[in-house]
Design an enzyme around this catalytic site. Structure first.
Site, PDB file in Angstrom:
ATOM      1  N   ASP A   1      27.127 -31.851 -22.719  1.00 56.69           N
ATOM      2  CA  ASP A   1      26.548 -31.197 -23.085  1.00 56.69           C
ATOM      3  C   ASP A   1      27.114 -30.129 -23.584  1.00 56.69           C
ATOM      4  O   ASP A   1      27.220 -29.699 -24.920  1.00 56.69           O
ATOM      5  CB  ASP A   1      25.560 -30.363 -22.179  1.00 56.69           C
ATOM      6  CG  ASP A   1      24.664 -29.619 -22.447  1.00 56.69           C
ATOM      7  OD1 ASP A   1      24.573 -29.239 -23.489  1.00 56.69           O
ATOM      8  OD2 ASP A   1      24.181 -28.103 -22.079  1.00 56.69           O
TER       9      ASP A   1
ATOM     10  N   CYS B   1       3.187 -38.057 -25.178  1.00 58.09           N
ATOM     11  CA  CYS B   1       2.367 -36.362 -24.784  1.00 58.09           C
ATOM     12  C   CYS B   1       1.226 -36.609 -24.999  1.00 58.09           C
ATOM     13  O   CYS B   1       0.167 -35.656 -24.750  1.00 58.09           O
ATOM     14  CB  CYS B   1       3.526 -36.029 -25.736  1.00 58.09           C
ATOM     15  SG  CYS B   1       4.666 -35.400 -25.156  1.00 58.09           S
TER      16      CYS B   1
ATOM     17  N   CYS C   1      -2.232 -33.275 -24.985  1.00 62.24           N
ATOM     18  CA  CYS C   1      -1.902 -32.410 -24.364  1.00 62.24           C
ATOM     19  C   CYS C   1      -0.934 -31.180 -24.884  1.00 62.24           C
ATOM     20  O   CYS C   1       0.080 -31.363 -26.250  1.00 62.24           O
ATOM     21  CB  CYS C   1      -0.317 -32.833 -23.008  1.00 62.24           C
ATOM     22  SG  CYS C   1      -0.466 -31.397 -22.615  1.00 62.24           S
TER      23      CYS C   1
ATOM     24  N   CYS D   1       2.634 -27.534 -23.106  1.00 59.35           N
ATOM     25  CA  CYS D   1       3.805 -26.938 -22.590  1.00 59.35           C
ATOM     26  C   CYS D   1       3.642 -25.800 -24.149  1.00 59.35           C
ATOM     27  O   CYS D   1       4.607 -24.569 -23.355  1.00 59.35           O
ATOM     28  CB  CYS D   1       5.128 -27.802 -23.277  1.00 59.35           C
ATOM     29  SG  CYS D   1       5.015 -28.732 -24.509  1.00 59.35           S
TER      30      CYS D   1
ATOM     31  N   CYS E   1       4.314 -20.910 -23.417  1.00 56.51           N
ATOM     32  CA  CYS E   1       5.087 -20.165 -23.815  1.00 56.51           C
ATOM     33  C   CYS E   1       5.250 -18.525 -24.178  1.00 56.51           C
ATOM     34  O   CYS E   1       4.649 -18.443 -24.759  1.00 56.51           O
ATOM     35  CB  CYS E   1       5.596 -21.448 -25.251  1.00 56.51           C
ATOM     36  SG  CYS E   1       7.473 -20.050 -25.800  1.00 56.51           S
TER      37      CYS E   1
ATOM     38  N   CYS F   1      12.853 -18.004 -28.275  1.00 56.75           N
ATOM     39  CA  CYS F   1      13.224 -18.491 -26.594  1.00 56.75           C
ATOM     40  C   CYS F   1      13.658 -17.748 -25.649  1.00 56.75           C
ATOM     41  O   CYS F   1      14.844 -17.322 -25.826  1.00 56.75           O
ATOM     42  CB  CYS F   1      14.196 -20.249 -26.644  1.00 56.75           C
ATOM     43  SG  CYS F   1      14.060 -21.119 -25.587  1.00 56.75           S
TER      44      CYS F   1
ATOM     45  N   CYS G   1      14.442 -19.622 -18.862  1.00 56.01           N
ATOM     46  CA  CYS G   1      12.901 -20.302 -18.944  1.00 56.01           C
ATOM     47  C   CYS G   1      12.750 -21.255 -18.133  1.00 56.01           C
ATOM     48  O   CYS G   1      12.580 -22.625 -19.607  1.00 56.01           O
ATOM     49  CB  CYS G   1      12.413 -19.450 -19.966  1.00 56.01           C
ATOM     50  SG  CYS G   1      10.401 -19.719 -20.025  1.00 56.01           S
TER      51      CYS G   1
ATOM     52  N   CYS H   1       8.267 -24.140 -20.193  1.00 60.08           N
ATOM     53  CA  CYS H   1       7.354 -25.338 -20.493  1.00 60.08           C
ATOM     54  C   CYS H   1       7.748 -26.443 -20.030  1.00 60.08           C
ATOM     55  O   CYS H   1       7.232 -27.883 -20.350  1.00 60.08           O
ATOM     56  CB  CYS H   1       7.785 -25.271 -22.690  1.00 60.08           C
ATOM     57  SG  CYS H   1       9.523 -25.505 -22.369  1.00 60.08           S
TER      58      CYS H   1
END
Length: 373
Positions: free
Chosen positions: A133, A187, A190, A193, A197, A213, A240, A243
């Protein structure tokens, strides 16, 4: 016939505690670099200037290491075993993202990746490099190419067997290993998510504007928030999960078996009044080995004060008032905003009259006068 080295790698990865180990080509062409360039070109990366300065290196794995042939993608499940979103109903407690309630996954995974990488180098006789990361490598597109999961409409990686709760690490190897089948997108129609938000941070499916965000604002953004987003954060003080947690694919998720990523009791619904009283030493002690520690005490207390302002709890007025003399302007300014939300108009006006003249920081003065950016 020589044994397939992938079987050895999978066995060693499992022994080290990884839940997923799959293989992808690191040298084949892809479109992920173009999507990233569009994201940065549109300014959607916000203040994350490092994304712009490392854009060319991020464009493709071989841009960073020309000898890379294979990406070995490792996944570690951090599933909480329950839906965390009901915790948001307690407005006098802070909400910390599920991934940050245990030990910092960077440190947890990095050591295991290095161990595995050394074993792979010995087995294949080829050089390796390890990524978790923090380096300019696009792990999520590689994970989709390896069949670990797919990038959903919220742009995060999700899996048909583990939902949204998966830490990723990558080992690049100069060895040419047979790739696994990539994963396609599942997905469908759908939009859960996108709809959940709080700040409408998704301009379109599969697109994110980080500037809106709450994970970006609570973690990456250093200054006073734009006022429009402060009420939207509710009690979220670090990250958060909305989502992620709302995704129907989580019905297949299981709780993590890794004790070091499981939530510490002190980091599940901590009381805002207690958090507001943290000095730097107490902050570092509470968040020892936690990713939360990386944002520093001042930014964290700013987040806590925004949550206090959203709490509707007049019992938190004194906790906010005590921070009006904090050395950090970003904390003082957030305290002013919290008090403007919790106190009656006359009481706040009286407080302002006594404090404004002595405030020298322009950003904090703007909070007192209601002229925030």
């Amino acid at each position: 016939m020589a044994a397939d080295p992938r079987n050895f790698i999978r066995d060693r990865a499992s022994a080290l505690g990884f839940d997923v180990c799959r293989f992808a080509s690191a040298s084949a062409p892809w479109s992920a670099g173009e999507r990233l360039a569009h994201f940065v070109g549109a300014g959607r990366h916000g203040d994350m200037g490092w994304m712009e300065t490392t854009l060319e290196r991020r464009a493709h794995p071989t841009s960073m290491w020309s000898e890379a042939k294979t990406a070995i993608v490792l996944g570690l499940n951090y599933g909480p075993g329950h839906d965390p979103l009901p915790e948001l109903a307690d407005r006098s407690a802070g909400y910390i993202s599920v991934y940050a309630r245990g030990d910092d996954y960077h440190e947890l995974i990095k050591g295991r990746l290095k161990t595995l990488a050394g074993q792979i180098a010995v087995r294949t006789g080829e050089d390796v490099k390890v990524f978790v990361d923090t380096a300019p490598l696009m792990e999520k597109p590689l994970a989709q190419r390896a069949g670990v999961g797919w990038q959903g409409k919220h742009t995060n990686l999700l899996s048909r067997t583990r939902g949204n709760w998966l830490f990723l690490g990558v080992i690049l190897s100069a060895a040419e290993l047979e790739p696994d089948e990539p994963e396609s997108e599942h997905c469908g129609a759908c939009t859960a998510c996108l709809d959940v938000c709080p700040t409408r941070a998704f301009p379109a499916p599969f697109q994110l504007d980080a500037r809106r965000c709450l994970s970006y604002l609570t973690i990456e953004f250093a200054g006073p928030w734009p006022v429009e987003f402060r009420p939207m954060t509710g009690s979220r003080i670090y990250g958060c999960d909305d989502c992620l947690a709302i995704c129907p694919w989580n019905k297949f998720a299981v709780a993590s078996h890794e004790t070091r990523v499981q939530a510490r009791e002190a980091l599940v619904s901590p009381r805002l009044a207690d958090l507001a009283g943290l000095d730097d030493a107490a902050f570092r002690a509470l968040f020892s080995k936690s990713p939360v520690k990386r944002i520093g005490r001042d930014r964290f207390i700013r987040n806590v004060l925004y949550a206090i302002g959203n709490s509707g709890d007049p019992g938190l007025i004194e906790a906010a008032r005590a921070l009006l003399d904090d050395p950090a302007p970003v904390v003082r300014g957030a305290a002013v905003w919290a008090l403007s939300r919790l106190m009656d108009e006359a009481g706040f006006a009286g407080l302002r009259a006594g404090r404004l003249a002595g405030e020298t920081d322009a950003s904090v003065r703007a909070e007192w006068t209601g002229n925030q950016g």
